[in-house]
Design a protein around this motif. Structure first.
Motif, PDB file in Angstrom:
ATOM      1  N   ASN A 548      53.443  29.914  56.702  1.00 32.05           N
ATOM      2  CA  ASN A 548      54.512  29.709  55.741  1.00 32.05           C
ATOM      3  C   ASN A 548      54.649  29.807  54.608  1.00 32.05           C
ATOM      4  O   ASN A 548      56.040  30.260  54.224  1.00 32.05           O
ATOM      5  N   ASP A 549      54.016  30.525  53.827  1.00 30.13           N
ATOM      6  CA  ASP A 549      54.332  31.480  52.443  1.00 30.13           C
ATOM      7  C   ASP A 549      54.333  32.981  52.882  1.00 30.13           C
ATOM      8  O   ASP A 549      55.691  33.215  52.203  1.00 30.13           O
ATOM      9  N   GLN A 550      53.932  33.796  54.278  1.00 36.19           N
ATOM     10  CA  GLN A 550      54.985  34.680  54.400  1.00 36.19           C
ATOM     11  C   GLN A 550      55.971  34.731  54.659  1.00 36.19           C
ATOM     12  O   GLN A 550      56.932  35.248  54.003  1.00 36.19           O
ATOM     13  N   THR A 551      56.063  33.555  55.669  1.00 30.94           N
ATOM     14  CA  THR A 551      57.893  33.441  55.958  1.00 30.94           C
ATOM     15  C   THR A 551      58.470  33.667  55.226  1.00 30.94           C
ATOM     16  O   THR A 551      59.961  33.919  54.963  1.00 30.94           O
ATOM     17  N   ASP A 552      57.913  32.744  53.764  1.00 28.92           N
ATOM     18  CA  ASP A 552      58.992  32.261  52.605  1.00 28.92           C
ATOM     19  C   ASP A 552      59.118  33.279  52.286  1.00 28.92           C
ATOM     20  O   ASP A 552      60.676  33.571  51.430  1.00 28.92           O
ATOM     21  N   ALA A 553      58.814  34.144  51.963  1.00 28.01           N
ATOM     22  CA  ALA A 553      58.332  34.664  51.096  1.00 28.01           C
ATOM     23  C   ALA A 553      59.792  36.104  51.597  1.00 28.01           C
ATOM     24  O   ALA A 553      60.225  36.575  50.514  1.00 28.01           O
ATOM     25  N   LEU A 554      59.172  36.336  53.024  1.00 31.40           N
ATOM     26  CA  LEU A 554      60.119  37.666  53.677  1.00 31.40           C
ATOM     27  C   LEU A 554      61.504  36.999  53.863  1.00 31.40           C
ATOM     28  O   LEU A 554      62.286  37.656  53.521  1.00 31.40           O
ATOM     29  N   SER A 555      61.893  35.736  53.562  1.00 32.68           N
ATOM     30  CA  SER A 555      63.284  34.693  54.072  1.00 32.68           C
ATOM     31  C   SER A 555      63.781  35.469  52.637  1.00 32.68           C
ATOM     32  O   SER A 555      65.274  36.158  52.387  1.00 32.68           O
ATOM     33  N   ASP A 556      63.071  34.860  51.016  1.00 32.54           N
ATOM     34  CA  ASP A 556      64.098  35.233  49.866  1.00 32.54           C
ATOM     35  C   ASP A 556      64.039  36.876  49.864  1.00 32.54           C
ATOM     36  O   ASP A 556      65.302  36.885  49.530  1.00 32.54           O
ATOM     37  N   GLY A 557      63.326  38.021  50.339  1.00 38.58           N
ATOM     38  CA  GLY A 557      62.980  39.377  50.065  1.00 38.58           C
ATOM     39  C   GLY A 557      64.741  39.232  51.291  1.00 38.58           C
ATOM     40  O   GLY A 557      65.126  40.356  51.063  1.00 38.58           O
ATOM     41  N   LEU A 558      64.839  39.026  52.794  1.00 35.79           N
ATOM     42  CA  LEU A 558      65.990  38.999  53.066  1.00 35.79           C
ATOM     43  C   LEU A 558      67.175  38.655  52.284  1.00 35.79           C
ATOM     44  O   LEU A 558      68.068  39.016  52.764  1.00 35.79           O
ATOM     45  N   THR A 559      67.281  37.696  51.421  1.00 34.45           N
ATOM     46  CA  THR A 559      68.145  37.229  50.815  1.00 34.45           C
ATOM     47  C   THR A 559      69.090  37.940  49.967  1.00 34.45           C
ATOM     48  O   THR A 559      69.896  38.123  49.309  1.00 34.45           O
ATOM     49  N   THR A 560      67.576  39.160  49.145  1.00 30.78           N
ATOM     50  CA  THR A 560      68.392  39.679  47.837  1.00 30.78           C
ATOM     51  C   THR A 560      67.881  41.327  48.387  1.00 30.78           C
ATOM     52  O   THR A 560      67.997  41.804  47.704  1.00 30.78           O
ATOM     53  N   LYS A 561      67.813  41.352  49.444  1.00 26.53           N
ATOM     54  CA  LYS A 561      67.628  42.336  50.052  1.00 26.53           C
ATOM     55  C   LYS A 561      66.903  43.504  49.238  1.00 26.53           C
ATOM     56  O   LYS A 561      67.095  44.488  48.931  1.00 26.53           O
ATOM     57  N   THR A 562      65.761  42.319  49.228  1.00 23.09           N
ATOM     58  CA  THR A 562      64.430  43.814  48.727  1.00 23.09           C
ATOM     59  C   THR A 562      63.238  44.076  49.439  1.00 23.09           C
ATOM     60  O   THR A 562      62.837  42.810  50.201  1.00 23.09           O
ATOM     61  N   TYR A 563      63.511  44.737  50.000  1.00 24.92           N
ATOM     62  CA  TYR A 563      62.421  45.227  51.540  1.00 24.92           C
ATOM     63  C   TYR A 563      61.577  46.312  50.883  1.00 24.92           C
ATOM     64  O   TYR A 563      61.762  47.425  50.135  1.00 24.92           O
ATOM     65  N   PRO A 564      60.076  46.860  51.142  1.00 26.06           N
ATOM     66  CA  PRO A 564      58.962  47.108  50.865  1.00 26.06           C
ATOM     67  C   PRO A 564      59.694  48.478  51.487  1.00 26.06           C
ATOM     68  O   PRO A 564      60.144  48.957  52.286  1.00 26.06           O
ATOM     69  N   SER A 565      59.279  49.367  50.831  1.00 26.09           N
ATOM     70  CA  SER A 565      59.205  50.919  51.337  1.00 26.09           C
ATOM     71  C   SER A 565      59.089  50.826  51.865  1.00 26.09           C
ATOM     72  O   SER A 565      58.158  50.990  52.323  1.00 26.09           O
ATOM     73  N   GLY A 566      59.950  51.532  52.684  1.00 30.56           N
ATOM     74  CA  GLY A 566      59.656  52.768  54.339  1.00 30.56           C
ATOM     75  C   GLY A 566      59.993  51.447  55.421  1.00 30.56           C
ATOM     76  O   GLY A 566      59.839  51.488  56.103  1.00 30.56           O
ATOM     77  N   LEU A 567      60.311  50.734  54.907  1.00 28.86           N
ATOM     78  CA  LEU A 567      60.979  48.988  55.941  1.00 28.86           C
ATOM     79  C   LEU A 567      62.067  49.146  56.173  1.00 28.86           C
ATOM     80  O   LEU A 567      63.149  48.624  54.852  1.00 28.86           O
TER      81      LEU A 567
END
Length: 638
Positions: A548-567
């Motif tokens: 749950n924590d991981q999916t919430d963090a990824l959803s926030d990153g998808l909203t703000t368009k902040t992706y890890p380097s190389g991804l």
């Protein structure tokens, strides 16, 4: 748009081979063309046989082959490919299918799936009910999983190197380190007059024709495989010690089980003195597997057998034998494979086995809890009946238990040849040797020629046993005649007439001892199962929370368009979908587990949710001593 035939490809699916063409789309206005590339094929449910993908496989074919292999481990790759070729030939198509290309593509696909599972935190070689504290782990070798040496073959790196089967270099370095710091004693270990092939400190390679001489595995008490290693020189003490050390790094294990514990534990203590970093291994408690204890001397069984160890519950220590019976069927094909393919295929079988056991773990624990309560009630009634017949108090019966334990610690190993003591030890040794050979007849041999030699030795030793019994019965000092050799071998645990303790025969005291030990182990089992169900539930809840924590963090990153380097964005979205799917599966499993444990809380006497035959597999491991070790009730924690 116009469509035309592009380059030829060979499509392999469950119906065999099809020779098709990839489509070429052409725009009649701008004349641009498009044809499927590798990524398009994978997204559409196909897998390439090579990077140029002249041959492509339907992924459904791989899933079917994997299910076939787990369900019928003896099925070879060539037999499966022959079936596909036969289907192609039946319908008038070209039937040539390359088995090596199929196997390589299959292993690539399974390993890519394994990497995806790692991203979502799945560990197939971890028992949810044994983390972080395990009651018992048992280890044993399987000599049937040998592999013929193929010196001319070019070796490749296995995909699953070190994941389940430990790297050979690590095992060899550990064994050399142990033997350099100790003085290994040559020869096989003995228990009384019985000789054990696995009780050796050192051994040479048995044959130049074999590369690996077998597989040693460690299994928890829920039949889930934890770790394995290739045996290069038969069964030696250093192999289970390596597995014990590996298991100790992952979980706090209370008991460590082997079938030669009476010889392994003194060796471990000797090694721990020479190698201080292995000292924590001696904090575990020794446990001699219950059925193998029948092949040891009676005094050894009393001291070391798992049914007499406080805190072990109804663990029998033979769980590894059931797993080995499954893996032995894999040996029909892996003995002819390359080194890398053998490691990959055994790992896939172990993974499939563990998936089945994990899926039904809640059912198994629930059933075992219920049956434990039922058997405990019967065992207590049995003890009360014995107490009434003998007209003894509970204190007097407890004194008998102390008498048996004291006798077990005082029995000499003795090798005297003078009468009558020499005959007594000779009879005991021949009896144990015959029983051991009978037990190992199909366990350690897989060829009729080998079994014929063992049967011939059994016949020869039976004659010696009959002669020794006749000599003993003819002695003027023998107060009670021994039964015939056949009657002795038919007895589960014979008590010899020369074994007397105090006011009653040792046979009677041993029977009372066994019954009281059974009641104590059943009482412990209830508490053990409650703890295991709690750990199982906590493990699932932690996994759900983490995902749950991981999916919430990824959803926030998808909203703000902040992706890890190389991804890339597509990869980021794919990872999020992967985690959401895993989260959905876990929530479904959590609901099933909750329902099963809720039935125990509400006092149901049986479970209607039993499916499949996995629970029957679990129950088949119970012995006469632990017929009761199958289930319990739960407490309001759930």
């Amino acid at each position: 748009m116009s469509v035309s035939a592009g380059r030829l490809v060979h499509l392999i699916n469950i119906n065999g081979r099809y020779d098709l063409s990839l489509p070429v789309w052409r725009c009649i206005t701008c004349h641009k063309t498009w044809t499927p590339e590798l990524q398009d094929l994978i997204q559409s449910g196909y897998w390439p046989g090579s990077f140029a993908f002249q041959t492509i496989y339907q992924i459904d074919l791989f899933t079917s082959f994997e299910q076939f292999k787990v369900t019928a481990p003896g099925l070879s790759r060539q037999a499966f490919v022959n079936m596909l070729e036969n289907r192609s030939r039946t319908f008038g198509r070209i039937d040539t299918i390359c088995g090596k290309t199929f196997q390589k593509a299959f292993l690539e696909w399974t390993y890519c799936r394994h990497e995806k599972e790692k991203l979502s935190g799945v560990d197939h070689f971890l028992c949810p009910a044994c983390v972080p504290d395990a009651v018992a782990v048992s280890a044993d070798g399987n000599r049937k999983l040998y592999r013929f040496n193929k010196a001319k073959e070019v070796e490749e790196q296995p995909f699953y190197e070190g994941i389940f089967i430990a790297k050979d270099e690590d095992v060899a370095a550990f064994v050399d380190f142990i033997q350099q710091n100790t003085n290994p004693v040559k020869g096989r270990g003995t228990c009384g007059q019985s000789t054990w092939a696995a009780a050796r400190e050192t051994s040479k390679k048995s044959s130049n024709k074999l590369d690996e001489e077998g597989l040693e595995v460690a299994v928890c008490r829920h039949n889930i495989l934890l770790k394995g290693l290739n045996m290069k020189r038969g069964e030696i003490f250093a192999y289970p010690m390596f597995l014990q050390n590996e298991v100790a790094t992952k979980t706090n294990c209370r008991f460590f089980c082997t079938d030669i514990m009476c010889r392994y534990w003194p060796y471990l203590q000797k090694v721990a003195q020479a190698v201080p970093r292995l000292q924590p291994l001696t904090e575990m408690k020794p446990f001699l597997s219950v059925m193998h204890a029948k092949g040891h001397s009676t005094s050894c069984e009393v001291q070391w057998s798992g049914k007499n160890q406080t805190g072990a519950g109804t663990t029998i220590g033979e769980e590894v034998e059931q797993v080995n019976s499954f893996l032995s069927r894999v040996a029909l094909t892996t003995k002819y494979m390359s080194k890398a393919a053998r490691v990959d295929m055994i790992t896939l079988h172990a993974k499939g086995w563990n998936e089945r056991k994990r899926k039904n773990l809640h059912i198994y624990l629930s059933k075992r809890y219920i049956k434990t309560g039922q058997k405990m009630k019967e065992a207590k009634e049995d003890v009360e009946a014995v107490q009434a017949v003998l007209a003894k108090s509970k204190i007097e019966l407890q004194q008998w238990v102390c008498d048996v334990k004291q006798w077990a610690t005082q029995v000499p190993d003795g090798s005297r040849t003078d009468d009558p003591v020499g005959l007594q030890h000779q009879i005991e040794g021949l009896y144990l040797g015959i029983q051991q050979k009978k037990r190992d007849l199909y366990r350690l041999t897989d060829r009729n020629k080998q079994r014929h030699k063992v049967r011939r030795r059994i016949v020869e030793e039976k004659k010696k046993l009959s002669n020794a019994i006749s000599k003993y019965n003819s002695l003027p000092t023998s107060t009670k005649a021994l039964n015939s050799a056949d009657d002795l071998l038919a007895a589960e645990t014979p008590i010899w007439p020369w074994e007397m303790v105090g006011d009653a025969s040792l046979a009677m005291k041993k029977k009372v001892f066994d019954k009281l030990m059974q009641v104590q182990r059943l009482e412990e089992e209830e508490a053990v199962l409650v703890e295991e169900m709690k750990r199982h539930w906590d493990h699932i809840c932690r996994r759900v929370k983490d995902l749950n924590d991981q999916t919430d963090a990824l959803s926030d990153g998808l909203t703000t368009k902040t992706y890890p380097s190389g991804l890339s964005e597509d990869a980021y979205c794919g990872l999020l979908c992967l985690l959401r799917k895993q989260l959905h599966d876990l929530k479904t499993e959590k609901q099933r587990v909750k329902e099963a444990y809720h039935r125990l809380v509400t006092g149901w006497d049986s479970l209607d949710v039993l499916e499949e035959d996995d629970c029957d597999d679990y129950e088949s491991m119970s012995t006469d001593s632990y017929e009761s070790a199958d289930e319990d009730s739960v407490d309001p924690h759930f």
